[in-house]
Design an enzyme around this catalytic site. Structure first.
Site, short mmCIF file in Angstrom:
data_model
loop_
_atom_site.label_atom_id
_atom_site.label_comp_id
_atom_site.label_asym_id
_atom_site.label_seq_id
_atom_site.Cartn_x
_atom_site.Cartn_y
_atom_site.Cartn_z
N ARG A 12 0.85 -1.20 0.16
CA ARG A 12 0.17 -0.19 0.21
C ARG A 12 0.83 1.16 0.05
O ARG A 12 0.17 2.33 -0.13
CB ARG A 12 -0.92 0.03 1.30
CG ARG A 12 -1.95 -0.97 1.08
CD ARG A 12 -3.18 -0.89 2.24
NE ARG A 12 -4.19 -1.83 2.29
CZ ARG A 12 -5.20 -1.58 1.67
NH1 ARG A 12 -5.39 -0.62 0.93
NH2 ARG A 12 -6.03 -2.66 1.75
N ARG A 68 -24.25 6.94 2.65
CA ARG A 68 -23.39 6.64 3.85
C ARG A 68 -22.38 7.67 3.78
O ARG A 68 -22.31 8.29 2.69
CB ARG A 68 -22.78 5.13 3.69
CG ARG A 68 -23.74 4.11 3.73
CD ARG A 68 -23.07 2.67 3.61
NE ARG A 68 -21.90 2.80 2.74
CZ ARG A 68 -20.99 1.88 2.36
NH1 ARG A 68 -21.10 0.89 3.50
NH2 ARG A 68 -20.15 1.79 1.73
N ARG A 125 -24.11 6.12 -4.94
CA ARG A 125 -24.79 5.11 -4.20
C ARG A 125 -25.77 5.80 -3.41
O ARG A 125 -25.26 6.60 -2.51
CB ARG A 125 -23.92 4.13 -3.51
CG ARG A 125 -24.71 3.02 -2.96
CD ARG A 125 -23.85 1.76 -2.49
NE ARG A 125 -22.75 2.01 -1.85
CZ ARG A 125 -22.10 1.27 -1.40
NH1 ARG A 125 -21.90 0.03 -1.62
NH2 ARG A 125 -20.85 1.31 -0.56
#
Length: 213
Positions: A89, A157, A128
């Site tokens: 990462r 969200r 979304r």
């Protein structure tokens, strides 16, 4: 084959990783699976990682790198090869992976980089919406609940809100680009156009990997 797969959030990396693993019968090594296995098997590094996680802290790189090295040393990797998903990462983790692979006598064959314009990912990820009553999930652009709908009946969200998505993409670009540049200097990176049908993306990946076999 020994591979890495990279891509920004929303690029379809998880979907393509599953297809690669099934088609080419290689071990899928994801960060989450590695941590769960190390903790479940109560390895020294697994227990150390658990102590950080239980305290609500990030697991230090040296512990993460050690858990990855333990996984890469297992027998199935020698016979099947691997697809690393979600690691490295950071550029420091990439350098550690290079050293650990060298220590284990393993060569990396390729890095699959699923590339999409971040502006398009912003649209994908921030569209979304969830119905307040039923909990059904829709997408404002790709899967709207109806031609006309009352936005007050839906919510987003926090992670899906445009400002949150933009921050997440910025962080991932800042962390990921040095890693891609690092492997590009080794002629290992294969850029795949992720802005097309899922099956077409995989067809392009298959062409690349068939040439590596």
């Amino acid at each position: 084959m020994n591979l890495l797969i990279m891509g920004l959030p929303g690029a379809g990396k998880g979907t393509q990783a599953a297809k690669i693993v099934e088609q080419f019968n290689i071990a899928h090594i994801s960060t989450g699976d590695m941590f769960r296995a190390a903790i479940g098997n109560e390895t020294g590094l697994g227990l150390l990682a658990k102590s950080f996680m239980d305290a609500g802290n990030l697991v230090p790189d040296d512990v993460t790198n050690g858990i990855v090295k333990e996984r890469l040393a297992q027998e199935d990797i020698k016979t099947k090869g691997f697809l690393l998903d979600g690691y490295p990462r950071t550029i420091d983790q990439a350098h550690a992976l290079d050293q650990n692979l060298a220590d284990l006598g393993i060569a990396l064959d390729g890095v699959i980089n699923i590339s999409i314009d971040p502006a398009k990912l912003q649209e994908r990820l921030s569209g979304r919406i969830i119905h307040k009553v039923t909990g059904e999930t829709f997408h404002k652009v790709f899967n709207p609940p109806a031609e006309t709908y009352n936005e007050e009946d839906y919510y987003q969200r926090e992670d899906d809100k445009p400002e949150s998505v933009a921050r997440r993409l910025e962080v991932n670009i800042a962390q990921g680009q040095p890693i891609i540049d690092h492997y590009r200097t080794q002629n290992l990176v294969h850029d795949i156009d992720g802005d097309q049908d899922i099956d077409l993306v995989f067809a392009d990946i298959e062409k690349v990997l068939s040439g590596l076999k």
